[in-house]
Design a protein around this motif. Sequence first.
Motif, short mmCIF file in Angstrom:
data_model
loop_
_atom_site.label_atom_id
_atom_site.label_comp_id
_atom_site.label_asym_id
_atom_site.label_seq_id
_atom_site.Cartn_x
_atom_site.Cartn_y
_atom_site.Cartn_z
N ILE A 164 -1.21 -6.76 5.05
CA ILE A 164 0.24 -6.67 4.84
C ILE A 164 0.54 -6.16 3.43
N ARG A 165 -0.14 -6.77 2.44
CA ARG A 165 0.13 -6.36 1.06
C ARG A 165 -0.26 -4.90 0.82
N LYS B 118 3.51 0.67 11.83
CA LYS B 118 2.49 1.34 12.64
C LYS B 118 1.08 1.07 12.09
N ARG B 119 0.92 1.23 10.78
CA ARG B 119 -0.40 1.02 10.18
C ARG B 119 -0.85 -0.44 10.32
N LEU B 120 0.09 -1.36 10.12
CA LEU B 120 -0.26 -2.77 10.22
C LEU B 120 -0.67 -3.13 11.65
N PRO C 13 -9.79 7.88 0.49
CA PRO C 13 -8.65 7.10 -0.01
C PRO C 13 -8.92 6.52 -1.40
N GLN C 14 -7.94 6.66 -2.26
CA GLN C 14 -8.06 6.17 -3.63
C GLN C 14 -7.31 4.86 -3.85
N SER C 15 -6.42 4.53 -2.94
CA SER C 15 -5.63 3.31 -3.08
C SER C 15 -5.27 2.80 -1.69
N GLY C 16 -4.69 1.62 -1.63
CA GLY C 16 -4.28 1.05 -0.36
C GLY C 16 -5.38 0.21 0.29
N PHE C 17 -5.09 -0.31 1.47
CA PHE C 17 -6.00 -1.20 2.17
C PHE C 17 -7.31 -0.51 2.51
N GLY C 18 -7.25 0.76 2.95
CA GLY C 18 -8.46 1.49 3.30
C GLY C 18 -9.42 1.63 2.13
N LEU D 79 -13.19 0.07 2.11
CA LEU D 79 -14.34 0.98 2.08
C LEU D 79 -15.10 0.96 0.75
N ARG D 80 -14.40 0.65 -0.32
CA ARG D 80 -15.07 0.67 -1.62
C ARG D 80 -15.56 -0.71 -2.07
N ARG D 81 -14.89 -1.78 -1.61
CA ARG D 81 -15.21 -3.06 -2.21
C ARG D 81 -15.43 -4.21 -1.20
#
Length: 359
Positions: free
Chosen positions: A170-171, A185-187, A302-307, A311-313
């Motif tokens: 959500i955040r 839609k994404r959520l 993606p550099q920011s956001g939930f994705g 994927l990075r952390r």
Amino acid sequence: MPGRKRAEPMSSRLFDEDAVADDVLRARFAAIVESSVDAIVSKDLDGTVRTWNGAAERLFGYMADEMMGQSILTIIPPHLHEEEMRLLNRLSRGERIEPFETVRQRKAGSYVTVSLTVSPIRNGVGKIVGASVVARDITSTKEKERRIRLLLREVNHRVRNQYAIILAMIRQSRSEASNAATFQKRLEERIWALAASHDLIASADWKGADLGDLVETQMAPFYPGDTYEIAGPSLALVPVAIENLGMAIHELALNSLRSGVLKNRTGAISVHWALAERGPIRGFSITWEERVAPGSKGPSFPQSGFGAVVLRRSVAQALCATVDVVCGDGVLRWRLAGQADRFLEPYQTAAEPRPTDGT
């Protein structure tokens, strides 16, 4: 008169009939005891075994001639000897013994969980002289109860974990969405992806779901009717790996839909995984690779956001793994690697590779 047979006294005939009836009754009772599926044992108040039926032989491993005249303590673990003596003392005082669960020891040394029903044996004047014990093997029942408790704890853990993931969704989804409709839609997509992984865990009885099935399940909403390449051995993942790799595959596919192969349906996507021996440690790796068609704009990462967080952390942290990302020249490659025991069910071995075409 000569030749006339003397009539038998009535009392004698009644005595014989009663004796026959008693013999029949005892025979029936003995047959019931012997054919019982439960172990039935009788013993004196000092614990000396007097009878031992066939079910007792099968349950405890001792034949009747091995136990007759022996102490019942033979089948009772040492740490429960005092419990048995207290039970016999209570029985001799005429106290009622409620059915209870305990442990007995087989001839081979293994323990068996039993439910015991203890009844007093009285002599002709009503004095308690011993006990009859019916023992039922409840090992499988107790194992089922244990598994149910473990399952409930696992479900509780998974539910709490999913609450935390959804709050993060959500955040982060709100921060990356340009409007309310996109956010919703994404959520919804991410929650359904999480639910799909959860369904795989549940369908595998909370043990191990196949990695290839997980990839196909997560790719299905993005790649309907098309083919893509998946390759790797058939591996059963632990629930935490199913949950986290499911999110990673979903986010990689979603990113491809935004800027990669899935956006224009040109190029190719492959997902492959492998096991590798690294000395005493067995390693696991999974790689997502997509290549756009020549002349097309290359995929971005993606550099920011939930994705980006997933994927990075977060996936790497959850599985104690490392992530490598290569992005450029029309290629996006995401690779996750770590120790196999973090990903796989115990004793998982490599099997035949899956077919290289997916749906």
